[in-house]
Design a protein around this motif. Structure first.
Motif, PDB file in Angstrom:
ATOM      1  N   ASP A 170      -3.983  63.153  60.594  1.00  8.73           N
ATOM      2  CA  ASP A 170      -4.282  63.435  61.993  1.00  8.73           C
ATOM      3  C   ASP A 170      -3.055  64.116  62.580  1.00  8.73           C
ATOM      4  O   ASP A 170      -1.963  63.537  62.578  1.00  8.73           O
ATOM      5  CB  ASP A 170      -4.574  62.123  62.726  1.00  8.73           C
ATOM      6  N   ARG A 216      -1.024  64.863  65.461  1.00  8.27           N
ATOM      7  CA  ARG A 216      -0.875  64.323  66.813  1.00  8.27           C
ATOM      8  C   ARG A 216      -0.223  65.309  67.767  1.00  8.27           C
ATOM      9  O   ARG A 216      -0.440  65.259  68.967  1.00  8.27           O
ATOM     10  CB  ARG A 216      -0.039  63.044  66.776  1.00  8.27           C
ATOM     11  N   HIS A 217       0.621  66.170  67.208  1.00  9.83           N
ATOM     12  CA  HIS A 217       1.345  67.141  68.033  1.00  9.83           C
ATOM     13  C   HIS A 217       1.755  68.302  67.141  1.00  9.83           C
ATOM     14  O   HIS A 217       2.064  68.113  65.972  1.00  9.83           O
ATOM     15  CB  HIS A 217       2.585  66.481  68.647  1.00  9.83           C
ATOM     16  N   GLU A 253       2.896  56.732  60.605  1.00 10.43           N
ATOM     17  CA  GLU A 253       2.657  56.897  62.044  1.00 10.43           C
ATOM     18  C   GLU A 253       3.734  57.789  62.649  1.00 10.43           C
ATOM     19  O   GLU A 253       4.914  57.486  62.533  1.00 10.43           O
ATOM     20  CB  GLU A 253       2.673  55.539  62.751  1.00 10.43           C
ATOM     21  N   HIS A 254       3.309  58.848  63.261  1.00 12.47           N
ATOM     22  CA  HIS A 254       4.213  59.758  63.966  1.00 12.47           C
ATOM     23  C   HIS A 254       5.325  60.290  63.059  1.00 12.47           C
ATOM     24  O   HIS A 254       6.503  60.284  63.434  1.00 12.47           O
ATOM     25  CB  HIS A 254       4.781  59.102  65.223  1.00 12.47           C
ATOM     26  N   SER A 257      -0.052  61.544  61.607  1.00 10.59           N
ATOM     27  CA  SER A 257      -0.259  60.131  61.301  1.00 10.59           C
ATOM     28  C   SER A 257      -1.390  59.997  60.292  1.00 10.59           C
ATOM     29  O   SER A 257      -2.307  60.817  60.250  1.00 10.59           O
ATOM     30  CB  SER A 257      -0.623  59.345  62.562  1.00 10.59           C
TER      31      SER A 257
END
Length: 139
Positions: A19, A21-22, A40-41, A33
């Protein structure tokens, strides 16, 4: 040319089910993530000639020589990447760097698998470190 790598890495990440995220195409930066891997991140920078991957893992409320020693000893077991500290010595970060020129999807996937394995095998110790408790490195 760095922009070419940005899109190549982004394509690999999407193919691997991450995914995004940015993303900042102008600075060749992605934040991704994949919770099922414990990722995560994760910050990914495509700064030619290197791909730099970093994930903040925890803050050390009571850093000590023993904690640092255990992190360094665990580095020896990590297939890809390593534990590093920020400038304060309190933030533990997973970091890996790869050459962009010949990077392929299986090599990138190996980094993620290594990080996921590290997080699953060393999670008890990382949690203890984040609570200010001294963990014991598993053999």
């Amino acid at each position: 040319m760095a922009n070419h790598y940005f899109f190549k890495i982004k394509t690999y990440l999407l193919e691997l089910g991450f995914d995004i995220r940015h993303q900042e195409e102008a600075t060749n930066l992605l934040v991704v993530s994949k919770p099922e891997l414990g990722i995560e991140h994760l910050v990914i920078g495509c700064g030619e000639p290197l791909l730099i991957l970093e994930q903040h893992l925890l803050d050390l409320p009571n850093p000590s020589c023993e904690v640092y020693q255990q992190l360094l000893q665990k580095n020896r077991d990590i297939i890809h990447g390593a534990f590093v500290l920020d400038d304060t010595g309190r933030k533990v970060i997973y970091r890996d760097t790869l050459q962009l020129e010949h990077l392929d999807r299986p090599e990138l996937e190996a980094v993620f698998n290594s990080l996921s394995l590290l997080l699953s095998e060393f999670s008890d110790e990382l949690i203890a470190f984040s609570k200010g408790e001294l963990g014991v490195v598993k053999a």
